[in-house]
Design an enzyme around this catalytic site. Structure first.
Site, mmCIF file in Angstrom:
data_model
loop_
_atom_site.group_PDB
_atom_site.id
_atom_site.type_symbol
_atom_site.label_atom_id
_atom_site.label_comp_id
_atom_site.label_asym_id
_atom_site.label_seq_id
_atom_site.Cartn_x
_atom_site.Cartn_y
_atom_site.Cartn_z
ATOM 1 N N ASN A 1 0.859 -1.112 -0.016
ATOM 2 C CA ASN A 1 0.029 -0.015 -0.134
ATOM 3 C C ASN A 1 0.783 1.408 -0.104
ATOM 4 O O ASN A 1 2.098 1.021 0.123
ATOM 5 C CB ASN A 1 -1.001 -0.279 1.254
ATOM 6 C CG ASN A 1 -2.333 0.632 0.929
ATOM 7 O OD1 ASN A 1 -2.559 1.540 0.332
ATOM 8 N ND2 ASN A 1 -3.536 -0.057 1.518
ATOM 9 N N HIS B 1 23.582 4.041 11.521
ATOM 10 C CA HIS B 1 24.864 4.824 11.787
ATOM 11 C C HIS B 1 25.664 4.534 13.208
ATOM 12 O O HIS B 1 24.868 3.880 14.029
ATOM 13 C CB HIS B 1 24.776 6.428 11.586
ATOM 14 C CG HIS B 1 24.030 6.649 10.445
ATOM 15 N ND1 HIS B 1 24.829 6.924 9.212
ATOM 16 C CD2 HIS B 1 22.933 7.024 9.947
ATOM 17 C CE1 HIS B 1 23.966 7.330 8.495
ATOM 18 N NE2 HIS B 1 22.704 7.307 8.887
ATOM 19 N N ALA C 1 0.025 -1.428 9.254
ATOM 20 C CA ALA C 1 0.084 -0.265 9.125
ATOM 21 C C ALA C 1 1.111 0.708 10.109
ATOM 22 O O ALA C 1 0.978 0.370 11.156
ATOM 23 C CB ALA C 1 -1.160 0.524 9.055
ATOM 24 N N ALA D 1 0.052 -3.293 13.627
ATOM 25 C CA ALA D 1 0.210 -2.152 13.233
ATOM 26 C C ALA D 1 0.867 -1.222 14.398
ATOM 27 O O ALA D 1 0.880 -1.638 15.560
ATOM 28 C CB ALA D 1 -1.278 -1.312 13.139
ATOM 29 N N THR E 1 12.627 -4.707 16.269
ATOM 30 C CA THR E 1 14.396 -4.442 16.553
ATOM 31 C C THR E 1 14.877 -5.759 16.497
ATOM 32 O O THR E 1 16.229 -5.740 16.486
ATOM 33 C CB THR E 1 14.552 -3.920 17.899
ATOM 34 O OG1 THR E 1 13.867 -4.710 18.905
ATOM 35 C CG2 THR E 1 13.752 -2.558 17.888
ATOM 36 N N LYS E 2 14.422 -6.920 16.576
ATOM 37 C CA LYS E 2 14.998 -8.169 16.534
ATOM 38 C C LYS E 2 14.290 -9.168 15.785
ATOM 39 O O LYS E 2 13.076 -8.983 15.327
ATOM 40 C CB LYS E 2 14.956 -8.726 18.144
ATOM 41 C CG LYS E 2 16.012 -7.779 18.952
ATOM 42 C CD LYS E 2 15.899 -8.408 20.366
ATOM 43 C CE LYS E 2 16.939 -7.536 21.338
ATOM 44 N NZ LYS E 2 16.882 -8.314 22.797
ATOM 45 N N ARG F 1 1.208 -13.924 20.285
ATOM 46 C CA ARG F 1 0.683 -15.449 20.497
ATOM 47 C C ARG F 1 0.912 -16.404 18.949
ATOM 48 O O ARG F 1 1.535 -15.386 18.037
ATOM 49 C CB ARG F 1 -0.854 -15.327 20.462
ATOM 50 C CG ARG F 1 -1.662 -14.901 19.332
ATOM 51 C CD ARG F 1 -3.260 -14.857 19.627
ATOM 52 N NE ARG F 1 -3.706 -14.565 18.305
ATOM 53 C CZ ARG F 1 -4.066 -15.211 17.175
ATOM 54 N NH1 ARG F 1 -3.602 -16.278 16.920
ATOM 55 N NH2 ARG F 1 -4.991 -14.623 16.470
#
Length: 204
Positions: A87, A117, A144, A162, A167-168, A185
């Protein structure tokens, strides 16, 4: 540093300085095609498909991307499988490879970033950067406003809720949400009975 050495470092996770003039000029050429893609009219579907084939490293059959699309390298380092749907406002920081499997869905305003960085301000002031590839499996749904950070892998069939910040790595066959994104879950048999809370699936 020679341009060939910079390019090797771009794809190896090593630090490099991203303000090289030759590199910047190559990037601008890629962005020209991205500009053309975003300037297409809704009925110019064939033109969009042709542009995407030239822009992306790989793009499979039956892929659809709703403009505007944003990409650091215009998709040059992006690998899409078959049946990918994106989208509007998909942002791809494709300073190195982004791998996306088959039948993946991106909701609006998703960001996938490979470029990052170092923490120390002296290195950042010198335009130091490093890149880590992102891997997204088959049949994944990215909700989203999700942000996927460098180096992340998301397993097959998984749903990312959403607004999550991934991060992992996230395993296959789960629903994961939050900032930072965590497994909420497993996907299970009830998901073939109900599509929203107690609303039963009534189509085959």
């Amino acid at each position: 540093m020679e341009i060939q050495e910079i390019k090797k470092r771009m794809y190896s996770g090593k630090l490099y300085y991203c303000d090289n003039e030759t590199l910047a000029n190559e990037q601008l050429k890629s962005l020209e095609m991205l500009y053309d893609f975003n300037a297409t009219r809704p009925l110019e579907q064939d033109k969009r498909k042709e542009l995407l084939k030239n822009m992306f490293a790989e793009i499979g059959e039956n892929c659809y991307i709703e403009p505007p699309l944003h990409a650091n390298w215009g998709g040059k380092n992006v690998h899409f499988g078959n049946g990918v749907y994106a989208n509007f406002n998909l942002t791809l920081v494709d300073d190195c490879d982004i791998f996306v499997g088959d039948n993946v869905m991106f909701a609006p305003n998703v960001t996938i970033t490979t470029g990052t960085h170092p923490i120390h301000p002296i290195l950042r002031s010198k335009k130091a950067q490093y890149n880590l590839p992102v891997h997204i499996g088959n049949n994944v749904w990215i909700g989203a406003g999700v942000t996927i950070l460098p180096g992340v892998k998301i397993g097959d069939n998984t749903v990312i809720g959403a607004g999550s910040v991934v991060t992992k790595d996230i395993p296959a066959n789960v629903v994961a949400i939050g900032s930072p994104c965590k497994v909420f879950r497993d996907i299970n048999e009830n998901d073939m009975k109900y599509y929203n809370k107690n609303m039963e699936i009534d189509i085959e």
